[in-house]
Design an enzyme around this catalytic site. Structure first.
Site, mmCIF file in Angstrom:
data_model
loop_
_atom_site.group_PDB
_atom_site.id
_atom_site.type_symbol
_atom_site.label_atom_id
_atom_site.label_comp_id
_atom_site.label_asym_id
_atom_site.label_seq_id
_atom_site.Cartn_x
_atom_site.Cartn_y
_atom_site.Cartn_z
ATOM 1 N N SER A 22 2.532 -24.156 9.231
ATOM 2 C CA SER A 22 2.680 -24.844 10.521
ATOM 3 C C SER A 22 4.108 -25.270 10.846
ATOM 4 O O SER A 22 4.559 -25.082 11.988
ATOM 5 C CB SER A 22 1.739 -26.052 10.594
ATOM 6 O OG SER A 22 0.392 -25.631 10.607
ATOM 7 N N LYS A 71 -10.557 -34.343 9.902
ATOM 8 C CA LYS A 71 -10.823 -33.878 11.270
ATOM 9 C C LYS A 71 -11.949 -34.637 11.962
ATOM 10 O O LYS A 71 -11.930 -34.798 13.183
ATOM 11 C CB LYS A 71 -11.127 -32.383 11.269
ATOM 12 C CG LYS A 71 -9.932 -31.516 10.920
ATOM 13 C CD LYS A 71 -10.258 -30.040 11.042
ATOM 14 C CE LYS A 71 -9.053 -29.188 10.706
ATOM 15 N NZ LYS A 71 -9.308 -27.754 10.914
ATOM 16 N N ASN A 92 -8.365 -31.747 15.752
ATOM 17 C CA ASN A 92 -7.290 -31.166 14.942
ATOM 18 C C ASN A 92 -5.920 -31.324 15.599
ATOM 19 O O ASN A 92 -4.908 -30.989 14.996
ATOM 20 C CB ASN A 92 -7.556 -29.684 14.661
ATOM 21 C CG ASN A 92 -7.163 -28.782 15.820
ATOM 22 O OD1 ASN A 92 -7.472 -29.083 16.980
ATOM 23 N ND2 ASN A 92 -6.496 -27.685 15.531
ATOM 24 N N ASP A 107 -9.186 -25.620 17.171
ATOM 25 C CA ASP A 107 -9.639 -24.734 16.100
ATOM 26 C C ASP A 107 -10.602 -23.657 16.606
ATOM 27 O O ASP A 107 -10.409 -22.461 16.374
ATOM 28 C CB ASP A 107 -10.340 -25.539 14.999
ATOM 29 C CG ASP A 107 -9.376 -26.141 14.002
ATOM 30 O OD1 ASP A 107 -8.248 -25.629 13.883
ATOM 31 O OD2 ASP A 107 -9.751 -27.126 13.341
ATOM 32 N N GLY A 131 -20.315 -23.338 5.199
ATOM 33 C CA GLY A 131 -19.675 -24.641 5.349
ATOM 34 C C GLY A 131 -20.114 -25.346 6.611
ATOM 35 O O GLY A 131 -20.574 -24.709 7.563
ATOM 36 N N GLY A 134 -15.380 -30.001 9.629
ATOM 37 C CA GLY A 134 -14.782 -30.095 10.958
ATOM 38 C C GLY A 134 -14.497 -28.749 11.590
ATOM 39 O O GLY A 134 -14.696 -28.546 12.792
ATOM 40 N N ALA A 135 -14.044 -27.775 10.787
ATOM 41 C CA ALA A 135 -13.762 -26.444 11.327
ATOM 42 C C ALA A 135 -15.044 -25.770 11.800
ATOM 43 O O ALA A 135 -15.073 -25.121 12.852
ATOM 44 C CB ALA A 135 -13.071 -25.589 10.275
ATOM 45 N N GLY A 247 -7.433 -15.262 8.240
ATOM 46 C CA GLY A 247 -7.261 -16.666 8.573
ATOM 47 C C GLY A 247 -5.997 -16.950 9.366
ATOM 48 O O GLY A 247 -5.964 -17.880 10.176
#
Length: 284
Positions: A22, A71, A92, A107, A131, A134-135, A247
């Site tokens: 990032s 998140k 996010n 996201d 999963g 938050g994502a 990703g």
């Protein structure tokens, strides 16, 4: 652009924070679009997250990103929440709007864009998602908004999955299935997408599914883990000659959306290709 008293501060907060792409990405965007900004990473211990958010405001930080594991927790620490982020229940991206911290979620939009950029259809398709953090929340909302038919969420604990299902049922007609069952061959053969939203495989050789499974269909494998670039899930997909979405695609897309929220600038499509090349050259 050199740092001076007018430099705007942006940041990433999470725990743990490793060698994130990032700062490199946003430094490129700041320079390209003539923004006097600096982007830093902060590894924040869980008991310090509330203090850190307060300190961000005291320091007049212009905006920041949030990653695992904050998140969802940060939702209750902000002044305002974007409507889309409110539906998702996960944040996010935060923008300082004249002293008011407003939360957004880029996201899911970034993930969906990575699918559409490959010219894959979402409407009436079926997705198996690993999963329920938050994502996952952001991705399922965006997939549902694109008209996906079925979402099957698999996780060892289903409490969060139940909440996600209840939330989506308020807004969408998408069929939501939840289960603690491990992934079997027959699961993979009846879905269009396999999406890993867990951190499994991040800087490790772990894989969220049994790598001995062999399938032969049109499954599209998506891993939101971007480091390493070729996770063991991605390698499994390669060995099965499956379609792949990396990703890094989602990371760059969500980062660009965040940048546009913070600055009001519109990023050129060409920048996505350039950022992918920078990512490859830096071997993040």
């Amino acid at each position: 652009m050199s740092t001076n008293y007018k430099t705007k501060l942006f940041a990433l907060i999470g725990h743990p924070i490793s060698n994130s792409f990032s700062p490199i990405m946003h430094s490129y965007l700041f320079e390209k679009y003539n923004i006097n900004g600096s982007y830093l990473c902060f590894d924040v211990e869980p008991e310090k997250i509330e203090d850190v958010v307060d300190n961000m405001k005291n320091l007049k930080v212009s905006g920041f990103n949030i990653t695992i594991p904050y998140k969802t927790k940060i939702v209750n620490l902000l002044d305002k929440i974007d409507r889309n982020a409110e539906v998702i229940g996960s944040i996010n991206t935060v923008k300082n709007e004249k002293g008011v911290f407003k939360g957004y979620n880029t996201d899911g939009k970034g993930f969906v864009k990575s699918i559409l950029d490959h010219n894959y259809d979402i409407k009436n398709k079926k997705a198996l998602i690993l999963g329920c953090g938050g994502a996952c929340r952001s991705i399922v909302v965006e997939l549902a908004s694109q008209g996906i038919k079925t979402i099957d969420i698999r996780n060892r604990s289903i409490d969060n999955a139940i909440k996600i299902k209840e939330n989506l049922n308020k807004y969408f007609d998408t069929e939501i299935l939840i289960s603690q069952k491990s992934i079997e061959k027959y699961d993979l053969e009846k879905y269009d997408f396999l999406i890993n939203t867990t951190p499994i495989g991040m800087e490790s050789d772990e894989c969220p599914i049994d790598e001995s499974i062999r399938i032969s269909n049109d499954l599209i494998v998506c891993d939101i883990v971007y480091k390493p670039h070729r996770t063991n899930l991605i390698k499994w997909a390669e060995n099965n000659n499956l379609k792949i979405i990396y990703g890094i695609d989602m990371l760059i897309n969500q980062g660009i959306y965040a940048f546009e929220i913070w600055t009001g600038k519109k990023v050129d499509k060409e920048d996505i290709k350039i950022l992918k090349k920078i990512f490859e050259d830096n071997k993040i």
